[in-house]
Design a protein around this motif. Structure first.
Motif, short mmCIF file in Angstrom:
data_model
loop_
_atom_site.label_atom_id
_atom_site.label_comp_id
_atom_site.label_asym_id
_atom_site.label_seq_id
_atom_site.Cartn_x
_atom_site.Cartn_y
_atom_site.Cartn_z
N TRP A 40 35.15 57.96 38.25
CA TRP A 40 35.42 57.18 37.05
C TRP A 40 36.89 56.75 36.93
CZ3 TRP A 40 31.18 55.26 34.89
CH2 TRP A 40 29.98 55.95 35.12
N THR A 41 37.60 56.71 38.05
CA THR A 41 38.97 56.23 38.06
C THR A 41 38.94 54.69 38.02
OG1 THR A 41 39.65 58.12 39.40
CG2 THR A 41 41.14 56.23 39.35
N PRO A 42 39.64 54.06 37.06
CA PRO A 42 39.58 52.60 36.94
C PRO A 42 40.11 51.87 38.17
CG PRO A 42 40.54 53.59 34.98
CD PRO A 42 40.44 54.68 36.00
N ILE A 43 39.37 50.84 38.58
CA ILE A 43 39.77 49.94 39.65
C ILE A 43 39.97 48.57 38.99
CG2 ILE A 43 39.05 48.76 41.77
CD1 ILE A 43 37.16 51.18 42.27
N GLU A 44 41.18 48.03 39.07
CA GLU A 44 41.43 46.73 38.45
C GLU A 44 40.83 45.61 39.29
OE1 GLU A 44 45.02 43.96 36.64
OE2 GLU A 44 45.48 45.96 37.37
N LEU A 45 40.05 44.75 38.66
CA LEU A 45 39.47 43.60 39.34
C LEU A 45 40.52 42.50 39.43
CD1 LEU A 45 36.92 45.20 38.24
CD2 LEU A 45 35.77 43.00 38.33
N GLU A 46 40.49 41.76 40.53
CA GLU A 46 41.41 40.66 40.72
C GLU A 46 41.01 39.50 39.82
OE1 GLU A 46 42.93 37.62 44.25
OE2 GLU A 46 41.54 39.23 44.74
N HIS A 47 41.98 38.93 39.12
CA HIS A 47 41.73 37.77 38.25
C HIS A 47 41.85 36.51 39.09
CE1 HIS A 47 42.56 35.76 34.09
NE2 HIS A 47 41.42 35.39 34.64
N MET A 48 40.74 35.83 39.27
CA MET A 48 40.69 34.64 40.12
C MET A 48 41.15 33.40 39.34
SD MET A 48 39.48 36.38 42.63
CE MET A 48 38.95 35.24 43.89
N LYS A 49 41.51 32.34 40.06
CA LYS A 49 41.96 31.09 39.42
C LYS A 49 40.89 30.46 38.54
CE LYS A 49 45.40 29.83 42.84
NZ LYS A 49 45.83 28.86 43.84
N ASN A 50 39.61 30.67 38.90
CA ASN A 50 38.51 30.08 38.13
C ASN A 50 38.16 30.89 36.88
OD1 ASN A 50 37.19 32.28 39.21
ND2 ASN A 50 35.78 31.09 40.47
N GLY A 51 38.92 31.95 36.60
CA GLY A 51 38.69 32.75 35.40
C GLY A 51 37.83 33.98 35.62
N LYS A 52 37.20 34.09 36.79
CA LYS A 52 36.38 35.26 37.09
C LYS A 52 37.27 36.44 37.49
CE LYS A 52 32.46 32.64 38.84
NZ LYS A 52 31.59 32.41 40.00
N PHE A 53 36.70 37.63 37.41
CA PHE A 53 37.34 38.85 37.89
C PHE A 53 36.46 39.41 38.99
CE2 PHE A 53 38.91 38.27 33.64
CZ PHE A 53 40.22 38.73 33.67
N LYS A 54 37.08 39.94 40.07
CA LYS A 54 36.28 40.34 41.23
C LYS A 54 36.94 41.48 42.00
CE LYS A 54 34.66 38.10 45.49
NZ LYS A 54 34.60 36.84 46.20
N THR A 55 36.11 42.37 42.54
CA THR A 55 36.55 43.39 43.49
C THR A 55 35.40 43.74 44.42
OG1 THR A 55 37.78 45.46 43.73
CG2 THR A 55 35.96 45.47 42.16
N ILE A 56 35.74 44.30 45.57
CA ILE A 56 34.73 44.75 46.54
C ILE A 56 34.95 46.23 46.79
CG2 ILE A 56 33.85 44.51 48.89
CD1 ILE A 56 34.86 41.59 48.81
N VAL A 57 33.87 47.00 46.72
CA VAL A 57 33.92 48.45 46.92
C VAL A 57 32.90 48.82 48.00
CG1 VAL A 57 33.59 50.69 45.81
CG2 VAL A 57 34.58 48.81 44.52
N SER A 58 33.31 49.68 48.93
CA SER A 58 32.37 50.19 49.94
C SER A 58 31.78 51.49 49.44
CB SER A 58 33.10 50.43 51.26
OG SER A 58 33.51 49.20 51.81
N LEU A 59 30.45 51.55 49.39
CA LEU A 59 29.75 52.74 48.91
C LEU A 59 28.91 53.34 50.03
CD1 LEU A 59 28.50 51.39 45.46
CD2 LEU A 59 30.57 52.70 45.94
N PRO A 60 28.92 54.67 50.16
CA PRO A 60 28.12 55.31 51.21
C PRO A 60 26.64 55.22 50.88
CG PRO A 60 29.17 56.97 49.84
CD PRO A 60 29.70 55.64 49.39
N THR A 61 25.84 55.01 51.91
CA THR A 61 24.38 54.96 51.72
C THR A 61 23.72 56.26 52.13
OG1 THR A 61 24.10 54.00 53.91
CG2 THR A 61 24.28 52.47 52.06
N ASP A 62 24.51 57.22 52.65
CA ASP A 62 23.93 58.47 53.12
C ASP A 62 24.24 59.66 52.20
OD1 ASP A 62 26.63 58.51 53.70
OD2 ASP A 62 26.38 59.31 55.74
N LYS A 63 24.79 59.40 51.02
CA LYS A 63 25.13 60.48 50.08
C LYS A 63 24.13 60.58 48.93
CE LYS A 63 29.47 61.29 51.68
NZ LYS A 63 29.32 61.58 53.06
N LYS A 64 23.87 59.47 48.25
CA LYS A 64 22.91 59.40 47.15
C LYS A 64 22.30 58.00 47.10
CE LYS A 64 24.71 59.85 43.12
NZ LYS A 64 25.29 60.17 41.85
#
Length: 107
Positions: A40-64
Motif C-alpha cells: 500500500w505504498t503510494p506510486i505516483e502516476l505520470e501526468h500526461m499531456k492529454n490530462g490522463k495519469f498513467k503508470t505501469i507495474v509488473s505483478l507476479p503471476t506465481d504468488k497469488k
C-alpha cells in the motif's frame, strides 16, 4: 479508468498499465496508485499531456491470483479522495466499509 495487462512469456509476471482519465481524475493535481502488491505504498502516476495519469507495474503471476488496489486523487488545494477503478476485474470489501478494486493476474 483503464486497466491493461500484458503477460510475459519469459517470466511469471504480468505488466499492468493503470490509467486514470482526465474526467475520472476530477481535476486532481496528482494521482497515486496504492495496492497490496507493494504494501500500500503510494506510486505516483505520470501526468500526461492529454490530462490522463498513467503508470505501469509488473505483478507476479506465481504468488497469488489477484491483488487489491485503489487510487488516491490529490486536488491542488490539498484535498484527498480515494477512488476505485471503473474497469477493475472485481471488488472486495475493505476494513473501512468500502470496496477495493481487484486486478487478477492469472489467465
Amino acid at each position: 479508468m483503464t486497466l491493461k495487462k500484458q503477460y510475459l512469456k519469459s517470466r511469471p509476471e504480468v505488466r499492468v498499465t493503470f490509467e486514470v482519465s482526465k474526467q475520472a481524475a476530477h481535476d486532481a493535481a496528482k494521482v497515486y496508485l496504492l495496492g497490496e502488491f507493494n504494501d500500500w505504498t503510494p506510486i505516483e502516476l505520470e501526468h500526461m499531456k492529454n490530462g490522463k495519469f498513467k503508470t505501469i507495474v509488473s505483478l507476479p503471476t506465481d504468488k497469488k491470483p489477484s491483488y487489491e488496489f485503489r487510487y488516491k486523487l490529490c486536488s491542488p488545494d490539498g484535498d484527498e479522495m480515494f477512488e476505485n477503478d471503473w474497469e477493475a476485474d472485481a471488488y472486495y470489501p475493505n476494513a473501512f466499509g468500502e470496496d477495493n478494486s481487484v486486478v487478477t493476474v492469472t489467465h
